[in-house]
Motif scaffolding. Structure first.
Motif, short mmCIF file in Angstrom:
data_model
loop_
_atom_site.label_atom_id
_atom_site.label_comp_id
_atom_site.label_asym_id
_atom_site.label_seq_id
_atom_site.Cartn_x
_atom_site.Cartn_y
_atom_site.Cartn_z
N ARG A 291 0.87 -1.19 0.00
CA ARG A 291 0.00 0.00 0.00
C ARG A 291 0.90 1.23 0.00
N ILE A 292 0.74 2.07 -1.01
CA ILE A 292 1.51 3.32 -1.11
C ILE A 292 0.56 4.47 -0.84
N ILE A 293 0.86 5.24 0.19
CA ILE A 293 0.03 6.38 0.56
C ILE A 293 0.66 7.63 -0.07
N HIS A 294 -0.05 8.23 -1.01
CA HIS A 294 0.47 9.41 -1.70
C HIS A 294 -0.36 10.66 -1.39
N GLY A 295 -1.49 10.47 -0.72
CA GLY A 295 -2.34 11.60 -0.40
C GLY A 295 -3.24 11.97 -1.57
N GLY B 100 -4.55 15.56 -2.38
CA GLY B 100 -4.05 16.79 -2.99
C GLY B 100 -4.63 17.05 -4.36
N ILE B 101 -3.78 17.52 -5.27
CA ILE B 101 -4.22 17.78 -6.65
C ILE B 101 -3.88 16.62 -7.59
N GLY B 102 -3.26 15.58 -7.05
CA GLY B 102 -3.04 14.37 -7.83
C GLY B 102 -1.68 14.23 -8.48
N ASN B 103 -0.79 15.20 -8.32
CA ASN B 103 0.52 15.09 -8.97
C ASN B 103 1.32 13.90 -8.47
N LEU B 104 1.36 13.73 -7.15
CA LEU B 104 2.14 12.62 -6.60
C LEU B 104 1.52 11.28 -6.99
N ARG B 105 0.21 11.19 -6.98
CA ARG B 105 -0.46 9.96 -7.42
C ARG B 105 -0.09 9.62 -8.86
N ARG B 106 -0.12 10.62 -9.73
CA ARG B 106 0.23 10.38 -11.13
C ARG B 106 1.69 9.94 -11.26
N THR B 107 2.57 10.53 -10.48
CA THR B 107 3.97 10.14 -10.51
C THR B 107 4.13 8.69 -10.07
N TYR C 50 -10.75 2.98 2.97
CA TYR C 50 -9.37 2.93 3.46
C TYR C 50 -8.44 3.92 2.78
N GLY C 51 -8.94 5.00 2.31
CA GLY C 51 -8.08 6.01 1.72
C GLY C 51 -8.46 6.41 0.31
N GLY C 52 -9.20 5.55 -0.36
CA GLY C 52 -9.66 5.87 -1.72
C GLY C 52 -8.52 6.32 -2.62
N TRP C 53 -8.72 7.45 -3.27
CA TRP C 53 -7.70 7.92 -4.22
C TRP C 53 -6.51 8.57 -3.54
N GLY C 54 -6.38 8.45 -2.24
CA GLY C 54 -5.18 8.92 -1.52
C GLY C 54 -4.15 7.83 -1.31
N ALA C 55 -4.47 6.61 -1.74
CA ALA C 55 -3.55 5.49 -1.58
C ALA C 55 -3.72 4.52 -2.74
N THR C 56 -2.66 3.82 -3.06
CA THR C 56 -2.66 2.86 -4.15
C THR C 56 -2.22 1.50 -3.62
N LEU C 57 -2.95 0.46 -4.02
CA LEU C 57 -2.57 -0.91 -3.68
C LEU C 57 -1.81 -1.50 -4.86
N VAL C 58 -0.69 -2.14 -4.56
CA VAL C 58 0.19 -2.68 -5.59
C VAL C 58 0.35 -4.18 -5.38
N GLN C 59 0.11 -4.94 -6.43
CA GLN C 59 0.35 -6.39 -6.40
C GLN C 59 1.68 -6.67 -7.09
#
Length: 96
Positions: A43-47, A49-56, A77-86
């Motif tokens: 699980r990567i928590i990027h927040g 915000g305006i989405g720049n870190l998520r896109r990166t 559990y965070g929605g678009w503020g966190a990404t799950l990675v397999q």
């Protein structure tokens, strides 16, 4: 001289305290460390915000050879503020 930060390798990476220019190496190194510890769901928590870190982060994951898939976390559990990675699990050779 700054000493390297020791991160716990527990499958959760919170990027809030890191400088954006550190993200590419940090994410790749963290995923490698997780694989070495047999942690294949990260699980990567990027927040939000305006989405720049998520896109990166998503751009890094899309190019990473050990990433099988990734998706935004469940809204609870965070929605678009966190990404799950397999991550790819290593192929264990069969013993004849």
């Amino acid at each position: 001289m700054d000493e390297p930060i020791q991160l716990p390798i527990d499958g959760v990476l919170d990027l809030h305290t890191f400088n954006p220019r550190e993200i590419k190496d940090l994410v790749s190194d963290y995923l490698t460390a997780c694989q070495e510890r047999r942690i294949f769901l990260v699980r990567i928590i990027h927040g939000k915000g305006i989405g720049n870190l998520r896109r990166t982060v998503h751009a890094i994951l899309a190019k990473h050879p050990e990433v099988v898939s990734f998706t935004l976390d469940h809204p609870q559990y965070g929605g678009w503020g966190a990404t799950l990675v397999q991550l790819r699990e290593p192929v264990v050779p069969r013993v004849p």
